[in-house]
Enzyme design. Sequence first.
Site, short mmCIF file in Angstrom:
data_model
loop_
_atom_site.label_atom_id
_atom_site.label_comp_id
_atom_site.label_asym_id
_atom_site.label_seq_id
_atom_site.Cartn_x
_atom_site.Cartn_y
_atom_site.Cartn_z
CB ALA A 47 -1.11 0.06 1.42
N PRO A 48 0.84 1.98 -1.24
CG PRO A 48 1.21 2.46 -3.15
CD PRO A 48 0.67 1.71 -2.29
N GLY A 66 6.27 6.45 -2.14
CA GLY A 66 5.79 6.05 -3.18
C GLY A 66 4.13 6.04 -3.62
CG HIS A 84 6.05 13.06 2.95
ND1 HIS A 84 5.83 13.24 1.09
CD2 HIS A 84 5.56 11.99 3.27
CE1 HIS A 84 4.61 12.21 1.20
NE2 HIS A 84 4.70 11.40 2.36
CE LYS A 119 7.78 9.51 1.95
NZ LYS A 119 7.67 8.49 2.49
#
Length: 248
Positions: free
Chosen positions: A104-105, A144, A134, A138
């Site tokens: 799941a991105p 993603g 972000h 990160k």
Amino acid sequence: MSIRVAVIGAKGRMGSHAVDAIENADGLELVAALGSNDSLESLLEKNIDVAVELTVPKSTEGNVNFLVEHDIDTVVGTTGWDNDRLARLDSTLKNHPETAVLIAPNFSIGAVLAMRFAELAAPYFDSAEVVETHHTRKLDAPSGTANHTAQRIAAARNSAGLPAVPDSTESDPLGARGAVIDGIHVHAIRQQGMNAHEEIHFGSDGEALTIRTDSHSTSAFMPGIVTAVRSIADYTGLIHGLENMLDL
């Protein structure tokens, strides 16, 4: 019967929230919460139904391979799953036809909807670009989510028979135009005070459309994780994207 769940990466920011969400969700039972120094082998004694993998890009592929080899359905929220990694995982899953892995991105329902809206809008505009922002912790760029968004926009444009996005840039020695994913430019910002944000920009002569999604807290991802854990038993093989488990 409760679904027996393990969280791998349970001491991280996402993992600690996932532990709380699973402990408080009806029908789920947290039976293992593993940190970076804990062995995956310990899971084999706990009769796990679903593992939630929330570690770091350098560890995630090995962890998921271990889980698949032991026929444990897995929900993966760690980024870094490029096309080569996905292809290797898909090949491994073919030897475990009853096992499912969700990559799941993004687990945010808003982000999943934004990607779907972008897919619907893509055939109707000449230009398309993605900007993601972000926090500074990160590890990967672009995210993603941004990568997956660009791929879905490109696929929708290709299905509609659209030409390449117009761009007259001839000189970009510093990479100001960002990454290019399947012909779609993607720009990554890392900034203090931010969490997870994406803007999807579309344009044609005389008009523009911007789709924006903001996840202000890690708690925004928990409903998606719980939904995936409850649903994954209904699937087999590789599932790429939470949208495949939602009625979109």
